[in-house]
Design a protein around this motif. Structure first.
Motif, short mmCIF file in Angstrom:
data_model
loop_
_atom_site.label_atom_id
_atom_site.label_comp_id
_atom_site.label_asym_id
_atom_site.label_seq_id
_atom_site.Cartn_x
_atom_site.Cartn_y
_atom_site.Cartn_z
N ASP A 197 0.87 -1.17 0.00
CA ASP A 197 0.00 0.00 0.00
C ASP A 197 0.91 1.22 0.00
OD1 ASP A 197 -1.71 2.08 0.45
OD2 ASP A 197 -2.69 1.23 2.21
N ASP A 198 1.08 1.83 -1.17
CA ASP A 198 2.01 2.96 -1.27
C ASP A 198 1.54 4.17 -0.47
OD1 ASP A 198 4.04 1.96 -3.28
OD2 ASP A 198 2.19 1.58 -4.36
N ASN A 199 0.25 4.24 -0.16
CA ASN A 199 -0.25 5.34 0.66
C ASN A 199 0.13 5.19 2.13
OD1 ASN A 199 -1.84 7.10 -1.17
ND2 ASN A 199 -2.97 5.21 -1.55
N LYS A 200 0.55 3.99 2.53
CA LYS A 200 0.87 3.75 3.94
C LYS A 200 2.24 4.31 4.33
CE LYS A 200 0.83 0.22 7.54
NZ LYS A 200 0.99 -1.20 7.88
N ILE A 201 3.03 4.73 3.35
CA ILE A 201 4.36 5.25 3.66
C ILE A 201 4.26 6.46 4.58
CG2 ILE A 201 6.44 6.30 2.66
CD1 ILE A 201 5.92 4.60 0.16
N SER A 202 3.25 7.30 4.35
CA SER A 202 3.07 8.47 5.21
C SER A 202 2.77 8.06 6.65
CB SER A 202 1.95 9.36 4.67
OG SER A 202 0.75 8.61 4.51
N PHE A 203 1.94 7.02 6.82
CA PHE A 203 1.63 6.52 8.15
C PHE A 203 2.88 5.93 8.81
CE2 PHE A 203 0.46 2.87 10.84
CZ PHE A 203 -0.27 3.53 11.82
N ASN A 204 3.72 5.27 8.04
CA ASN A 204 4.97 4.72 8.58
C ASN A 204 5.88 5.84 9.08
OD1 ASN A 204 4.10 2.15 7.99
ND2 ASN A 204 5.23 2.01 6.06
N HIS A 205 5.89 6.97 8.36
CA HIS A 205 6.66 8.14 8.82
C HIS A 205 6.15 8.59 10.18
CE1 HIS A 205 9.29 9.88 5.50
NE2 HIS A 205 8.89 8.71 5.03
N LEU A 206 4.83 8.67 10.32
CA LEU A 206 4.25 9.09 11.58
C LEU A 206 4.63 8.13 12.69
CD1 LEU A 206 2.31 10.73 13.38
CD2 LEU A 206 0.44 9.32 12.50
N LYS B 274 15.24 24.54 19.96
CA LYS B 274 15.16 23.50 21.00
C LYS B 274 13.84 22.74 21.01
CE LYS B 274 19.17 24.78 22.69
NZ LYS B 274 20.36 23.92 22.47
N TYR B 275 12.81 23.29 20.40
CA TYR B 275 11.48 22.69 20.51
C TYR B 275 10.89 22.50 19.11
CZ TYR B 275 12.36 24.80 25.06
OH TYR B 275 12.94 25.17 26.25
N ASN B 276 9.95 21.59 19.01
CA ASN B 276 9.33 21.38 17.70
C ASN B 276 7.88 20.94 17.82
OD1 ASN B 276 8.89 18.29 16.84
ND2 ASN B 276 10.71 18.37 18.17
N LYS B 277 7.12 21.25 16.78
CA LYS B 277 5.80 20.70 16.51
C LYS B 277 5.87 20.17 15.09
CE LYS B 277 2.77 21.69 19.93
NZ LYS B 277 1.84 20.72 20.53
N SER B 278 5.43 18.94 14.90
CA SER B 278 5.55 18.34 13.58
C SER B 278 4.18 17.90 13.06
CB SER B 278 6.52 17.16 13.62
OG SER B 278 7.83 17.60 13.93
N PHE B 279 4.06 17.84 11.76
CA PHE B 279 2.79 17.49 11.10
C PHE B 279 3.06 16.60 9.90
CE2 PHE B 279 2.30 21.52 13.18
CZ PHE B 279 1.00 21.56 13.66
N ILE B 280 2.10 15.73 9.62
CA ILE B 280 2.08 15.02 8.34
C ILE B 280 0.74 15.31 7.68
CG2 ILE B 280 1.93 12.76 7.23
CD1 ILE B 280 4.11 11.80 9.06
N PHE B 281 0.80 15.75 6.43
CA PHE B 281 -0.38 16.02 5.61
C PHE B 281 -0.41 14.95 4.52
CE2 PHE B 281 1.02 19.96 7.43
CZ PHE B 281 -0.11 20.72 7.68
N ASN B 282 -1.48 14.18 4.46
CA ASN B 282 -1.55 13.10 3.47
C ASN B 282 -2.73 13.28 2.52
OD1 ASN B 282 -0.72 10.21 2.63
ND2 ASN B 282 -2.93 10.06 2.93
N LYS B 283 -2.43 13.13 1.24
CA LYS B 283 -3.46 13.09 0.21
C LYS B 283 -3.24 11.81 -0.59
CE LYS B 283 -7.00 14.88 -1.93
NZ LYS B 283 -8.30 14.98 -1.22
N ASN B 284 -4.14 10.85 -0.43
CA ASN B 284 -3.96 9.54 -1.03
C ASN B 284 -3.73 9.61 -2.54
OD1 ASN B 284 -4.15 8.07 1.32
ND2 ASN B 284 -5.83 6.79 0.61
N LEU C 156 -4.15 -5.18 4.27
CA LEU C 156 -2.88 -5.77 3.86
C LEU C 156 -2.01 -6.09 5.07
CD1 LEU C 156 -2.00 -3.67 0.69
CD2 LEU C 156 -3.55 -5.61 0.95
N ASN C 157 -1.15 -7.07 4.90
CA ASN C 157 -0.43 -7.65 6.03
C ASN C 157 1.03 -7.87 5.61
OD1 ASN C 157 0.60 -9.29 8.05
ND2 ASN C 157 -1.08 -10.76 8.01
N ASN C 158 1.96 -7.23 6.30
CA ASN C 158 3.38 -7.37 5.91
C ASN C 158 4.10 -8.45 6.71
OD1 ASN C 158 3.66 -6.21 8.42
ND2 ASN C 158 4.73 -4.38 7.72
N LYS C 159 3.36 -9.30 7.40
CA LYS C 159 3.96 -10.37 8.20
C LYS C 159 4.07 -11.70 7.46
CE LYS C 159 4.41 -7.82 11.89
NZ LYS C 159 5.75 -7.39 12.35
#
Length: 402
Positions: A107-116, A159-169, A268-271
């Protein structure tokens, strides 16, 4: 690197950004992003620069497991007093091609979730925005979290951060890291609030939409023709991922019947074990039995989302699905995260075929229609199912799990 060197590097970076800013760069960046359907809403008082103007400046840090990492932004945004710096990494959608060794369908769209999952600091709270909060951006999902950069990094005064992921399938995802100095620490929540609307997405998929027929064939499933004619064109891919159960989120296709929407998702299952994909041959499911056992139980992770008890389906009902196991449970979306903007409740069917894969079917209904949903489940039972055993027998074991 000494503290003086780190601070000097950040000072130089600040100077380069402001000297490199020009209208041509802005148009170039806007054009690059628009190619993938992205419109950047540049914050007031910030300058924007393409990292190629900085000779692809990157930053380094050490993760909790002591591994070295780099962060290579595509673009930078920085405010006038250099107390806030926004690093934007863009990742275009790419179709993964099969290699010599066969794994499960990717699932190529799952790469963003893996980053998170891999980048978030698990000590801090991770927020995934509900569907109603995504209307301005038209993103499919947005997550807000904190990254762990440790003390061994090249961020200097930040010294500090706030991070975001924006995903568009099927289009793009962007990972945004907002860095703050000690002097701007009090601005973190305010800046974070505005950052969630940093982008707007237009529909510009990079791959053709997969047809229902394509999905049915790929995942060895079948759908009654009477349901196929009521399929919905638009997918309901928007909102939260509950308890990080990625495959409960979104859908592969949906059908409407009697005001109940039937949403279908292949989990999908990567196991699964890897196989030589050089030439198709019969899969030996007796080798690596422990790995097969693990893979055949992954689908049960979704059961943690059950609102109340989980009902294990009777064997005679499971047989009608051509499955080996099936479970039913209730689920309710959080307030502000309604499915397709109007459905909060659903009844969930999770079915699994050993050594093949799992299918998730959600029956969404309005509050007054709980009984109607039960009737739709009863009327359609077996109409969404794995293919008959004769199909699998005809393959003589030359079939890969998903």
């Amino acid at each position: 690197m000494s503290k003086i060197k780190k601070l000097f590097k950040i000072f130089v970076l600040s100077s380069i950004i402001f000297m490199s800013y020009n209208s041509y760069s802005q148009k170039k960046i806007a054009s690059e992003l628009l190619e993938y359907g992205v419109i950047l809403n540049k914050p007031k008082g910030f300058k924007l620069i393409d990292n190629d103007k900085l000779n692809y400046l990157q930053h380094f840090f050490t993760s909790l497991d002591k591994r070295k990492h780099n962060l290579l932004p595509t673009y930078y945004l920085q405010n006038r007093d250099s107390s806030v710096m926004i690093l934007i990494e863009s990742f275009n959608y790419l179709v993964t091609k099969p290699g010599i060794f066969y794994s499960v369908p990717v699932d190529d769209n799952k790469i963003s979730f893996n980053h998170l999952r891999n980048h978030r600091d698990t000590i801090s709270v991770t927020k995934i925005y509900g569907a109603s909060e995504l209307k301005k951006t038209n993103a499919d999902w947005i997550a807000e979290f904190t990254r762990y950069f440790g003390t061994d990094n090249t961020f200097g005064q930040y010294k500090y951060n706030k991070s975001f992921i924006f995903n568009k399938n099927d289009q793009i995802f962007l990972e945004v890291t907002v860095l703050f100095t000690e002097s701007s620490k009090m601005k973190m929540e305010k800046v974070a609030k505005s950052t969630k609307n940093l982008f707007q997405f237009k529909q510009k998929p990079q791959v053709p939409t997969k047809s229902i027929e394509n999905n049915l064939e790929k995942y060895s499933t079948k759908l009654d023709q009477s349901l196929l004619q009521n399929s919905l064109q638009k997918k309901g891919n928007r909102g939260k991922m509950y308890q990080f159960q990625y495959y409960f989120w979104g859908e592969d296709f949906a059908i409407k019947k009697d005001d109940v929407i039937i949403s279908v998702k292949y989990t999908l299952n990567n196991k699964w074990p890897y196989f030589n994909n050089f030439e198709p041959k019969k899969i030996d499911t007796t080798s690596r039995p422990e790995q097969w056992a693990i893979a055949n139980n992954v689908f049960r992770d979704i059961l943690v989302l059950a609102k109340k008890k989980v009902e294990k389906c009777a064997i005679e009902d499971v047989n009608k699905l051509n499955a080996d196991e099936a479970y039913l449970f209730d689920f309710t979306h959080d307030q502000g995260d309604n499915y397709r903007g109007e459905y909060k409740d659903c009844k969930v069917l999770l079915m699994h075929k050993r050594n093949i894969g799992s299918v998730l079917v959600k029956y969404y209904y309005k509050p007054k229609d709980s009984v109607k949903a039960d009737m739709v489940i009863k009327d359609t039972w077996g109409k969404i199912a794995f293919k008959d055993q004769s199909y699998f027998d005809s393959l003589n074991g030359v079939i890969y799990p998903y």
